[in-house]
Design an enzyme around this catalytic site. Structure first.
Site, mmCIF file in Angstrom:
data_model
loop_
_atom_site.group_PDB
_atom_site.id
_atom_site.type_symbol
_atom_site.label_atom_id
_atom_site.label_comp_id
_atom_site.label_asym_id
_atom_site.label_seq_id
_atom_site.Cartn_x
_atom_site.Cartn_y
_atom_site.Cartn_z
ATOM 1 N N ASP A 1 0.856 -1.184 0.000
ATOM 2 C CA ASP A 1 0.000 0.000 0.000
ATOM 3 C C ASP A 1 0.893 1.235 0.000
ATOM 4 O OD1 ASP A 1 -2.290 1.733 0.255
ATOM 5 O OD2 ASP A 1 -3.344 0.067 1.207
ATOM 6 N N GLY B 1 4.274 1.636 -2.167
ATOM 7 C CA GLY B 1 4.316 2.217 -3.498
ATOM 8 C C GLY B 1 2.912 2.508 -3.980
ATOM 9 N N PHE C 1 -0.112 1.530 -6.688
ATOM 10 C CA PHE C 1 -0.535 0.469 -7.598
ATOM 11 C C PHE C 1 -0.817 0.971 -9.013
ATOM 12 C CE2 PHE C 1 -4.633 0.815 -4.899
ATOM 13 C CZ PHE C 1 -5.122 1.898 -5.616
ATOM 14 N N HIS D 1 -13.618 -0.696 -7.278
ATOM 15 C CA HIS D 1 -14.848 0.113 -7.331
ATOM 16 C C HIS D 1 -14.599 1.587 -7.038
ATOM 17 C CE1 HIS D 1 -16.251 0.277 -2.831
ATOM 18 N NE2 HIS D 1 -14.944 0.346 -2.913
#
Length: 366
Positions: free
Chosen positions: A229, A255, A257, A275
């Site tokens: 994360d 880091g 994504f 979502h």
């Protein structure tokens, strides 16, 4: 970490049957009463939601966890007006959130127990977030979001939700705690519905404070994991994992994504990530994950899947939450997930329902 014993969940067909009966009774009630009465009942449901949020903010359930309290003693312990407390509790008792004994004292119910801050599955912070001035203010502008199709954060705060939460940590921390509550709700149904035993290394992309991966590793002692994360999210998480007895089996990497994720995992978990984003951004995230995967790796998305039926479903509420508070985020049908995955280099293998509203979408590289 020692594995905890799985809780006994009702069989999924039984749960779905109960949902259909509940929905049918609700539909019948709305058809039997005059239309304006049915509409009024739906409208004032918002009052009940705010009353629950107030109870969470005041810490009523935590105080009643010590045992029944008279209105005077409860108000005194909380430092609030007794008359105001009585009026709040009168509503919440009528809906079973709390109970009132014959002697007039209040006590917890199984529903109100979930408002305890130390409950095994607590919804206190989620209730506080939904009732917070920040969240209520945004939902006041739902009309604007529907009219424009855009989130209201930029107009109200000068920033997107995630940008605002990163700077205004009171809102950010409340949101983070609320999402941990949601994660807790999903974990047990997920573990009951899906077997992780065939995976050696699990990578939780956007894994937050590692609650999901910690529980999985506790159930599968041979597995190893990586929590991935943003740096500010996983700061000091290594110490927490070591305290949980997972220091040798679970590592932490940080880091974005959108840029790069850890390579070489047997399975990549993305829980309630896709979502939050538009199709363009979701595809970018999935392509980043695809680039890190081996040909034999598996992708698991834990998401709400919008049903085809016209009955009530949690995803229909959360879809509006995405409209109000995210830049293009939305809930998706299975067909929309299948198309998104295909564009991102994946084939959807199957969709596994759980006892929670979430589903597991299992995909493999194309």
């Amino acid at each position: 970490m020692t594995s905890t014993a799985p809780k006994k969940l009702p069989p999924l067909p039984v749960l779905r049957a109960i949902e259909r009966v509940r929905d049918a009774l609700g539909t019948l009630h709305r058809k039997l009463v005059p239309g304006h009465i049915a509409l009024l009942e739906l409208q004032i449901a918002g009052f009940l939601s705010q009353a629950i949020s107030a109870a969470a903010e005041l810490g009523i359930a935590d105080e009643l966890a010590e045992g029944p309290r008279t209105p005077a003693k409860l108000a005194g312990a909380l430092g609030i007006d007794e008359g105001g407390l009585r009026r709040l509790m009168r509503l919440l008792v009528s809906y079973g959130v709390f109970a009132q004994r014959r002697d007039g004292s209040y006590e917890l119910t199984r529903i109100g127990d979930a408002l305890r801050s130390d409950a095994e599955v607590t919804l206190r912070d989620l209730s506080r977030f939904f009732g917070s001035p920040y969240h209520r203010n945004h939902w006041t502008h739902l009309t604007d979001a529907v009219r424009t199709g855009e989130a209201v954060g930029q107009a109200l705060d000068g920033a997107s939700f995630f940008e605002y939460a990163a700077v205004n940590r009171e809102v950010g921390e409340l949101f983070d705690n609320a999402m941990t509550s949601v994660s807790t709700l999903a974990i047990e149904p997920l573990l009951a519905a899906y077997d992780f035993g065939r995976f050696g290394t699990l990578i939780d992309v956007g894994g937050g404070r590692g609650s999901l991966l910690t529980e999985i590793l506790g159930r599968y002692p041979a597995a190893q994991g990586i929590v991935f994360d943003l740096p500010n999210v996983v700061d000091d998480l290594t110490a927490d994992l070591e305290a949980a007895g997972l220091g040798q089996r679970c590592t932490v990497e940080s880091g974005s994504f959108f840029e790069e994720v850890p390579q070489g995992g047997d399975v990549y978990l993305l829980k309630h990530i896709v979502h939050d984003w538009s199709d363009t951004h979701a595809e970018q995230i999935l392509r980043t994950v695809r680039a890190a995967m081996r040909p034999t790796s598996t992708l698991l998305l834990l998401e709400l899947v919008l049903p085809d039926h016209q009955r009530p479903h949690p995803g229909k509420f959360i879809d509006l939450e995405m409209l109000v508070n995210t830049e293009g985020g939305h809930e998706r049908t299975e067909a929309e997930f299948r198309a998104l995955l295909a564009r991102s280099g994946f084939t959807l293998v199957r969709t596994v329902e759980t006892a929670a509203p979430d589903c597991v979408l299992e995909a493999v590289p194309r």
